[in-house]
Design a protein around this motif. Structure first.
Motif, PDB file in Angstrom:
ATOM      1  N   ARG A 150      15.396  24.587 -18.077  1.00 25.49           N
ATOM      2  CA  ARG A 150      15.417  24.779 -16.623  1.00 25.49           C
ATOM      3  C   ARG A 150      16.770  25.325 -16.169  1.00 25.49           C
ATOM      4  N   LEU A 151      17.840  24.767 -16.707  1.00 28.20           N
ATOM      5  CA  LEU A 151      19.176  25.230 -16.348  1.00 28.20           C
ATOM      6  C   LEU A 151      19.416  26.655 -16.833  1.00 28.20           C
ATOM      7  N   CYS A 152      19.049  26.927 -18.074  1.00 25.74           N
ATOM      8  CA  CYS A 152      19.294  28.254 -18.645  1.00 25.74           C
ATOM      9  C   CYS A 152      18.477  29.331 -17.946  1.00 25.74           C
ATOM     10  N   THR A 153      17.315  28.978 -17.444  1.00 21.69           N
ATOM     11  CA  THR A 153      16.517  29.922 -16.673  1.00 21.69           C
ATOM     12  C   THR A 153      17.218  30.274 -15.365  1.00 21.69           C
ATOM     13  N   ALA A 154      17.904  29.297 -14.788  1.00 22.03           N
ATOM     14  CA  ALA A 154      18.571  29.494 -13.500  1.00 22.03           C
ATOM     15  C   ALA A 154      19.930  30.168 -13.615  1.00 22.03           C
ATOM     16  N   ILE A 155      20.526  30.151 -14.796  1.00 17.73           N
ATOM     17  CA  ILE A 155      21.885  30.674 -14.957  1.00 17.73           C
ATOM     18  C   ILE A 155      21.894  31.810 -15.964  1.00 17.73           C
ATOM     19  N   ALA A 156      22.344  32.977 -15.531  1.00 22.87           N
ATOM     20  CA  ALA A 156      22.460  34.128 -16.433  1.00 22.87           C
ATOM     21  C   ALA A 156      23.547  33.849 -17.471  1.00 22.87           C
ATOM     22  N   ASP A 157      23.431  34.475 -18.610  1.00 25.40           N
ATOM     23  CA  ASP A 157      24.410  34.386 -19.695  1.00 25.40           C
ATOM     24  C   ASP A 157      24.589  32.956 -20.199  1.00 25.40           C
ATOM     25  N   SER A 158      23.465  32.268 -20.368  1.00 29.92           N
ATOM     26  CA  SER A 158      23.504  30.935 -20.942  1.00 29.92           C
ATOM     27  C   SER A 158      22.445  30.844 -22.020  1.00 29.92           C
ATOM     28  N   ASP A 159      22.660  29.947 -22.964  1.00 30.47           N
ATOM     29  CA  ASP A 159      21.651  29.721 -23.987  1.00 30.47           C
ATOM     30  C   ASP A 159      21.613  28.243 -24.339  1.00 30.47           C
ATOM     31  N   LEU A 160      20.479  27.825 -24.871  1.00 35.94           N
ATOM     32  CA  LEU A 160      20.256  26.431 -25.206  1.00 35.94           C
ATOM     33  C   LEU A 160      19.948  26.303 -26.680  1.00 35.94           C
ATOM     34  N   THR A 161      20.576  25.337 -27.308  1.00 40.14           N
ATOM     35  CA  THR A 161      20.286  25.005 -28.691  1.00 40.14           C
ATOM     36  C   THR A 161      19.792  23.574 -28.714  1.00 40.14           C
ATOM     37  N   ARG A 162      18.746  23.331 -29.442  1.00 41.72           N
ATOM     38  CA  ARG A 162      18.290  21.955 -29.639  1.00 41.72           C
ATOM     39  C   ARG A 162      18.707  21.583 -31.044  1.00 41.72           C
ATOM     40  N   CYS A 163      19.514  20.560 -31.170  1.00 37.62           N
ATOM     41  CA  CYS A 163      19.953  20.194 -32.510  1.00 37.62           C
ATOM     42  C   CYS A 163      19.989  18.690 -32.684  1.00 37.62           C
ATOM     43  N   GLU A 164      19.937  18.306 -33.916  1.00 38.05           N
ATOM     44  CA  GLU A 164      20.088  16.911 -34.291  1.00 38.05           C
ATOM     45  C   GLU A 164      21.582  16.631 -34.382  1.00 38.05           C
TER      46      GLU A 164
END
Length: 133
Positions: A18-32
């Motif tokens: 949700r945050l990354c959709t709202a903010i340009a030049d951002s990315d999300l990683t899901r990690c353990e």
């Protein structure tokens, strides 16, 4: 501002998307947590801001070996996985973590937690002014 975000749970990842959709030049990683050290190594060197969606303790332990100076460290913000609080953790003025915290909190309707004395008292912050100049 290049923002790298990390989440550890499905709920956190949903909030991160949700945050990354709202903010340009951002990315999300899901990690353990076991993959976190490599993510922080990369993100601390290449990003203007890191957003941890999870506990403050995880964020503090992960960034501790990388912290050098308020003039060079990226902004670090922590958001609880339920999106109730956004905490400015590192580089509040020069790194713009305080501004980013307020922006992220607004997007997800969270409470921004900004603990710098100048911001808390509504006073002029020379670091903030210098960054804008």
């Amino acid at each position: 501002m290049r923002i790298s975000a990390v989440a550890f749970t499905e709920l956190g990842a949903s909030l991160g998307e949700r945050l990354c959709t709202a903010i340009a030049d951002s990315d999300l990683t899901r990690c353990e947590p076991g993959g976190l050290a490599a993510w922080v190594d990369e993100a601390f060197a290449s990003s203007d801001a890191l957003v941890f969606i999870g506990s403050t303790g995880i964020a503090v332990r992960a960034i501790a070996p990388h912290i050098k100076s308020k003039t060079t460290d990226p902004a670090v913000v922590v958001i609880d996985e339920q999106g109730r609080f956004a905490v400015s953790l590192l580089s509040g003025h020069i790194g713009q973590a305080n501004r980013l915290t307020s922006r992220l909190a607004e997007i997800i309707e969270a409470v921004p937690v900004i603990t710098t004395a100048t911001d808390g008292r509504g006073l002029f912050a020379v670091d903030d002014w210098a960054t804008r100049q």
